[in-house]
Motif scaffolding. Structure first.
Motif, PDB file in Angstrom:
ATOM      1  N   ASN A  34      15.841   2.647   7.685  1.00 22.13           N
ATOM      2  CA  ASN A  34      16.488   3.636   6.824  1.00 22.13           C
ATOM      3  C   ASN A  34      15.533   4.652   6.211  1.00 22.13           C
ATOM      4  O   ASN A  34      15.686   5.043   5.063  1.00 22.13           O
ATOM      5  N   MET A  35      14.563   5.110   7.007  1.00 23.82           N
ATOM      6  CA  MET A  35      13.708   6.210   6.560  1.00 23.82           C
ATOM      7  C   MET A  35      13.983   7.479   7.353  1.00 23.82           C
ATOM      8  O   MET A  35      13.945   8.573   6.795  1.00 23.82           O
ATOM      9  N   VAL A  73       0.843  -1.185   0.000  1.00 23.71           N
ATOM     10  CA  VAL A  73       0.000   0.000   0.000  1.00 23.71           C
ATOM     11  C   VAL A  73       0.884   1.242   0.000  1.00 23.71           C
ATOM     12  O   VAL A  73       1.911   1.281   0.694  1.00 23.71           O
ATOM     13  N   ALA A  74       0.493   2.255  -0.768  1.00 21.02           N
ATOM     14  CA  ALA A  74       1.188   3.540  -0.716  1.00 21.02           C
ATOM     15  C   ALA A  74       0.841   4.238   0.597  1.00 21.02           C
ATOM     16  O   ALA A  74      -0.331   4.313   0.971  1.00 21.02           O
ATOM     17  N   LEU A  75       1.858   4.702   1.309  1.00 22.55           N
ATOM     18  CA  LEU A  75       1.625   5.371   2.593  1.00 22.55           C
ATOM     19  C   LEU A  75       2.623   6.486   2.815  1.00 22.55           C
ATOM     20  O   LEU A  75       3.833   6.264   2.807  1.00 22.55           O
ATOM     21  N   ASP A  76       2.098   7.680   3.040  1.00 21.24           N
ATOM     22  CA  ASP A  76       2.858   8.793   3.602  1.00 21.24           C
ATOM     23  C   ASP A  76       2.563   8.765   5.095  1.00 21.24           C
ATOM     24  O   ASP A  76       1.410   8.927   5.510  1.00 21.24           O
ATOM     25  N   VAL A  77       3.596   8.515   5.914  1.00 20.48           N
ATOM     26  CA  VAL A  77       3.372   8.311   7.351  1.00 20.48           C
ATOM     27  C   VAL A  77       2.739   9.518   8.037  1.00 20.48           C
ATOM     28  O   VAL A  77       2.193   9.388   9.133  1.00 20.48           O
ATOM     29  N   ASP A 105       9.469  15.879   9.957  1.00 19.25           N
ATOM     30  CA  ASP A 105       8.043  15.668  10.204  1.00 19.25           C
ATOM     31  C   ASP A 105       7.594  14.264   9.794  1.00 19.25           C
ATOM     32  O   ASP A 105       6.547  13.788  10.244  1.00 19.25           O
ATOM     33  N   CYS A 106       8.396  13.560   8.992  1.00 19.97           N
ATOM     34  CA  CYS A 106       8.090  12.154   8.700  1.00 19.97           C
ATOM     35  C   CYS A 106       8.355  11.287   9.926  1.00 19.97           C
ATOM     36  O   CYS A 106       7.589  10.352  10.215  1.00 19.97           O
ATOM     37  N   THR A 107       9.422  11.571  10.655  1.00 21.00           N
ATOM     38  CA  THR A 107       9.670  10.843  11.900  1.00 21.00           C
ATOM     39  C   THR A 107       8.552  11.120  12.897  1.00 21.00           C
ATOM     40  O   THR A 107       8.073  10.203  13.584  1.00 21.00           O
ATOM     41  N   GLU A 108       8.114  12.371  12.970  1.00 23.60           N
ATOM     42  CA  GLU A 108       6.990  12.702  13.849  1.00 23.60           C
ATOM     43  C   GLU A 108       5.739  11.936  13.438  1.00 23.60           C
ATOM     44  O   GLU A 108       5.010  11.391  14.282  1.00 23.60           O
ATOM     45  N   GLY A 109       5.487  11.863  12.120  1.00 26.60           N
ATOM     46  CA  GLY A 109       4.333  11.117  11.625  1.00 26.60           C
ATOM     47  C   GLY A 109       4.453   9.632  11.895  1.00 26.60           C
ATOM     48  O   GLY A 109       3.466   8.962  12.214  1.00 26.60           O
TER      49      GLY A 109
END
Length: 199
Positions: free
Chosen positions: A103-104, A81-85, A111-115
């Motif tokens: 490795n993200m 599934v496509a996911l933007d965290v 803000d991706c780590t926060e998500g």
């Protein structure tokens, strides 16, 4: 698999990471993988964890066919599934036993780590695990020259990227109800971090 994009790093690190997952995880459960990339980890780990249902997700929709092809023979792996965290996750609250992400954190804006932390905090059941893998800056410990060079290269490529401090990641996890459980030193100056969802 011929014709599929392959990550040499994923090929190298899948064995050591799997050894830790086998130690940390129970025999069965529901796993969501964040930023599954080429699908090499999903295929390798799911094959060794046949009682786990595995949902690979990836922000780059162009990678989904490669993940699907690599995991096609594994019936417990769901369609990727496509996911933007940072957005809504495709699972019910408190429905997951584990979330895995490699490795993200350093190759995405903060803000991706926060998500990631917010999403994992909502999606994990109490006692569920968030498992992270990658390089980190640890306060009071020297940064390996290879990691320092990697960090400088990442920041040149995108000023919003770069190695994060273990303290900042742990603090953000705690805000989301995730307590630090374990830190494992891994090959090539990487860390495997496990956080447990608070009751």
């Amino acid at each position: 698999m011929p014709g599929l994009i392959t990550s040499p790093a994923a090929e190298r690190n899948k064995g050591p990471i799997l050894a830790e997952l086998l130690r940390l995880l129970p025999v069965c459960g529901h796993m969501l993988e964040v930023a599954a990339g080429t699908g090499q980890h999903a295929a390798h780990f799911a094959a060794a964890l046949p009682e786990w249902t595995w949902l690979p997700t990836e922000p780059d929709a162009a990678m989904l066919p490669a993940i699907a092809a690599r995991t096609a023979d594994l019936p417990q792996v769901l369609a990727p599934v496509a996911l933007d965290v940072r957005e809504a996750w495709p699972v019910a609250p408190a429905s997951l036993d584990a979330v895995y992400c490699a490795n993200m954190v350093h190759i995405s804006p903060w803000d991706c780590t926060e998500g990631l932390m917010r999403g994992a905090g909502r999606a994990l059941r109490p006692g569920g695990l968030l498992v992270l893998y990658g390089p980190y800056v640890v306060e009071g410990e020297p940064l390996a020259p290879s990691n320092a060079a990697f960090d400088a290269d990442l920041r040149r490529r995108n000023p919003a990227w770069g190695l994060r401090t273990l303290a900042a990641v742990t603090a953000k996890a705690a805000e989301a109800g995730l307590d630090a459980k374990e830190r494992v030193d891994m090959p090539a100056n990487n860390l495997l971090l496990a956080f447990v969802r608070r009751a």
